[in-house]
Design an enzyme around this catalytic site. Structure first.
Site, PDB file in Angstrom:
ATOM      1  N   ARG A  93       0.970  -1.111  -0.128  1.00 21.01           N
ATOM      2  CA  ARG A  93      -0.170   0.191  -0.077  1.00 21.01           C
ATOM      3  C   ARG A  93       1.002   1.144  -0.199  1.00 21.01           C
ATOM      4  O   ARG A  93       2.155   1.103   0.349  1.00 21.01           O
ATOM      5  CB  ARG A  93      -0.940   0.059   1.133  1.00 21.01           C
ATOM      6  CG  ARG A  93      -1.954  -1.196   1.345  1.00 21.01           C
ATOM      7  CD  ARG A  93      -2.843  -0.738   2.446  1.00 21.01           C
ATOM      8  NE  ARG A  93      -3.877  -1.983   2.404  1.00 21.01           N
ATOM      9  CZ  ARG A  93      -5.230  -2.181   1.775  1.00 21.01           C
ATOM     10  NH1 ARG A  93      -5.340  -1.175   0.757  1.00 21.01           N
ATOM     11  NH2 ARG A  93      -5.852  -3.063   1.808  1.00 21.01           N
ATOM     12  N   ALA A  94       0.350   2.460  -0.343  1.00 20.48           N
ATOM     13  CA  ALA A  94       0.985   3.659  -0.359  1.00 20.48           C
ATOM     14  C   ALA A  94       1.529   3.998   1.146  1.00 20.48           C
ATOM     15  O   ALA A  94       0.714   3.519   2.072  1.00 20.48           O
ATOM     16  CB  ALA A  94       0.234   4.944  -0.961  1.00 20.48           C
ATOM     17  N   THR A 154       3.848   6.972   1.485  1.00 24.92           N
ATOM     18  CA  THR A 154       4.096   8.414   1.125  1.00 24.92           C
ATOM     19  C   THR A 154       3.711   8.833  -0.315  1.00 24.92           C
ATOM     20  O   THR A 154       3.869  10.153  -0.908  1.00 24.92           O
ATOM     21  CB  THR A 154       5.663   8.975   1.078  1.00 24.92           C
ATOM     22  OG1 THR A 154       6.260   8.225   0.181  1.00 24.92           O
ATOM     23  CG2 THR A 154       6.166   8.655   2.546  1.00 24.92           C
ATOM     24  N   SER A 155       3.210   7.903  -1.061  1.00 23.95           N
ATOM     25  CA  SER A 155       2.519   8.129  -2.533  1.00 23.95           C
ATOM     26  C   SER A 155       1.093   8.316  -2.496  1.00 23.95           C
ATOM     27  O   SER A 155       0.243   7.845  -1.528  1.00 23.95           O
ATOM     28  CB  SER A 155       3.270   6.993  -3.262  1.00 23.95           C
ATOM     29  OG  SER A 155       2.633   6.032  -3.052  1.00 23.95           O
ATOM     30  N   THR A 159       0.209  -0.144  -5.397  1.00 24.63           N
ATOM     31  CA  THR A 159      -0.384  -0.982  -6.364  1.00 24.63           C
ATOM     32  C   THR A 159      -1.644  -1.676  -5.557  1.00 24.63           C
ATOM     33  O   THR A 159      -2.728  -1.992  -6.127  1.00 24.63           O
ATOM     34  CB  THR A 159       0.474  -2.198  -6.699  1.00 24.63           C
ATOM     35  OG1 THR A 159       1.600  -1.731  -7.607  1.00 24.63           O
ATOM     36  CG2 THR A 159      -0.202  -3.389  -7.331  1.00 24.63           C
ATOM     37  N   ASP A 203      18.709   7.653   1.182  1.00 22.98           N
ATOM     38  CA  ASP A 203      19.013   6.716   0.013  1.00 22.98           C
ATOM     39  C   ASP A 203      20.119   5.977   0.326  1.00 22.98           C
ATOM     40  O   ASP A 203      21.183   6.247   0.460  1.00 22.98           O
ATOM     41  CB  ASP A 203      19.422   7.731  -0.876  1.00 22.98           C
ATOM     42  CG  ASP A 203      19.732   7.212  -2.349  1.00 22.98           C
ATOM     43  OD1 ASP A 203      19.429   6.248  -2.525  1.00 22.98           O
ATOM     44  OD2 ASP A 203      20.582   7.631  -3.263  1.00 22.98           O
ATOM     45  N   SER A 221      15.287  -4.913   1.274  1.00 24.22           N
ATOM     46  CA  SER A 221      13.867  -4.732   1.073  1.00 24.22           C
ATOM     47  C   SER A 221      13.157  -5.526   0.136  1.00 24.22           C
ATOM     48  O   SER A 221      12.136  -6.188   0.247  1.00 24.22           O
ATOM     49  CB  SER A 221      13.435  -3.145   1.018  1.00 24.22           C
ATOM     50  OG  SER A 221      11.999  -3.097   1.134  1.00 24.22           O
ATOM     51  N   LYS A 272      12.427   8.328  -7.847  1.00 24.54           N
ATOM     52  CA  LYS A 272      13.326   7.899  -6.763  1.00 24.54           C
ATOM     53  C   LYS A 272      14.502   7.498  -6.954  1.00 24.54           C
ATOM     54  O   LYS A 272      15.570   7.831  -6.256  1.00 24.54           O
ATOM     55  CB  LYS A 272      12.431   6.480  -6.011  1.00 24.54           C
ATOM     56  CG  LYS A 272      12.956   5.937  -4.803  1.00 24.54           C
ATOM     57  CD  LYS A 272      12.474   4.949  -4.397  1.00 24.54           C
ATOM     58  CE  LYS A 272      12.930   4.488  -2.885  1.00 24.54           C
ATOM     59  NZ  LYS A 272      11.979   3.475  -2.484  1.00 24.54           N
TER      60      LYS A 272
END
Length: 513
Positions: free
Chosen positions: A214-215, A217-218, A222, A275, A283, A307
């Site tokens: 799930r989102a 920070t966006s 999907t 970063d 991950s 990104k």
């Protein structure tokens, strides 16, 4: 009149308090609230940000304590955040035992890393085991993420971190082979290729059990978009039935405890925006290995507001993904893609779902960029899975989509997951037009995502924005650039105000004379 403070408990027996659902969302972090002058806090020395252990029947939980004044809670009462309440499976008025948690010995390894001591395999296993068990506070998690930030993780540390994250959760196994998967590194609004790719690949007879996120920070993940079309919160048994029946699925991975330490770390990593190639690789690969994948295709959009912002960074991450994957018996192929602009028309769960349906339906208004990107990815997977010869995957993917086979497979997957849904439509809209004639020369992905989030996405699933033009398009003065969608008038005004403050989110250049 203020009540007198309770007398501290003097014996050595366990303290018990009654639970109250206080209704505060602390975003996945377990938090407990108690009165600062309560008998428990005074006798145990608990104060704000102390770590406390709560035990209810067979369940226990380590949470962060925050103190309140007495009107909010009784002396022998503890208020739980939503995350803590759900983790304990509590009911109003339940009695819980409260105590000091065991010391976190593994945090010494994090301190050592901060001062330049590399993680050993044993050290990183201990750290991840404690993180997955919920023993680390938000501050301690932030320290670990910071210690691993930048390029501080060596190749062997990245392998150890990936393996430790994999071992901390359950791992799916499949009788079929190969088991295909795809992942996008992210940072590109509207890049919702997964449902289309899964439909094409599964329609060609290959196995692709897709677990998605799930989102955070966006404006949409999907799983958020797929949820507009079918249920996604399936357990492992239900997911397995879907895959055995249809060859593929698109479900929320958070319901399955696959690499649970990664879910905890992401909660801290995303707001910090560090970063770290090592953490990114661990991950991705731990989740894919946990899902039982044998072949993985990674899409890596590259652009100044994506990104991954440079070709050099893309090369470093791609090489590490392939190397670590090979070490852990996962075949990884990285596909670099254009990250200069959003993909498709919609940004937000429902709007992206409409784009997915349009592509699968071969509709005239379907976004060509989303279709072509999806076909390219599906073609690569068809070659990786041995269904198409080298160089022939794209043609097979195109034929599968054009024939309607992918659309039929997608409908079957939705039915198997619980039934096809109709995406919602927002009640409030505002059109933003070109202030002058020109050619679109740049689109700021990050600010465009910010606008969609301020409009309510993904919490309000119909919210977001619809993009009417892409890079290189020539627009006339007053022509629509994008349309805001919101489920409430306040959010529409809020997002619109931000958009007006940043008119260069879509940059126009004067057309050549």
């Amino acid at each position: 009149m203020r009540r007198a403070a309770a007398t501290p408990k003097l014996d050595d027996g366990p303290h018990r308090v009654r639970l109250h659902r206080i209704g505060i969302d602390t975003y996945q972090e377990p938090v407990v609230f108690m009165r600062a002058d309560s008998a428990v806090c005074r006798s145990e020395g608990f104060e704000a940000q102390s770590r406390v252990k709560l035990t209810l029947a067979a369940r226990s939980l380590v949470a962060t304590l925050y103190t309140v004044d007495d009107p909010l809670l009784a002396d022998a009462q503890a208020g739980l955040s939503e995350a803590a309440w759900m983790a304990l499976g509590a009911r109003e008025g339940d009695e819980v035992e409260i105590s000091h948690p065991e010391p976190i010995e593994s945090f010494a390894f994090v301190r050592g890393k901060v001062y330049g001591q590399p993680f050993t395999d044993t050290a990183i296993e201990a750290v991840i085991r404690d993180i997955a068990a919920g023993r680390y506070s938000g501050l301690e998690l932030a320290a670990f993420v910071t210690a691993c930030g930048g390029g501080s993780l060596a190749r062997d540390e990245t392998v150890a971190l990936t393996r430790a994250m994999l071992d901390a959760g359950q791992r799916l196994e499949w009788t079929q082979s190969p088991v295909l998967d795809k992942h996008c590194v992210g940072g590109l609004p509207g890049n919702r290729t997964t449902p289309i790719v899964v439909a094409i690949v599964a329609a060609c007879g290959l196995t692709i059990p897709k677990t998605s996120s799930r989102a955070i920070t966006s404006p949409a993940g999907t799983a958020d978009t797929m949820e507009m079309l079918a249920p996604v919160e399936l357990d492992v048994a239900a997911m397995r039935r879907v895959v055995e029946r249809e060859g593929g699925c698109v479900v929320w991975g958070g319901a399955m405890s696959l690499s649970p330490a990664d879910d905890i770390l992401i909660r801290v990593e995303r707001p910090l925006d560090f970063d770290s190639p090592g953490q990114l690789v661990a991950s991705i690969l731990s989740k894919k290995l946990a899902a039982g994948s044998t072949q993985l295709l990674v899409e890596m959009p590259v652009g100044p507001t994506a990104k991954v912002r440079s070709a050099d960074n893309a090369h470093i991450i791609a090489a590490l993904l392939e190397d670590v994957g090979r070490t852990l018996d996962l075949s990884v192929r990285v596909l670099q893609s254009d990250g200069l602009q959003p993909v498709g028309h919609g940004v937000g769960p429902a709007l992206e779902a409409f784009d997915v349906l349009a592509v699968l339906d071969n509709a005239p208004q379907a976004p060509a960029d989303l279709r072509e990107r999806s076909l390219r990815l599906a073609g690569e997977l068809l070659e990786m899975g041995g269904r198409a010869a080298a160089g022939q995957g794209l043609a097979l993917a195109r034929e599968t989509l054009a024939s309607g086979a992918a659309q039929r497979k997608f409908m079957a997957i939705c039915a198997a997951q619980g039934g096809l849904r109709e995406p919602p439509v927002a009640a409030y809209r505002q059109v933003f037009v070109a202030p002058r004639a020109g050619i679109i020369s740049a689109i700021d992905n990050r600010r465009l995502s910010r606008i969609a989030k301020l409009a309510g996405a993904p919490r309000a699933p119909a919210a977001g924005l619809q993009l009417h033009h892409h890079l290189g398009d020539r627009v006339a003065r007053g022509e629509p650039l994008f349309t805001l969608h919101a489920e409430s008038p306040g959010e529409l005004v809020y997002a619109g105000s931000y958009a007006n403050l940043h008119p260069d989110v879509i940059r126009l250049e004067e057309p050549a004379a």
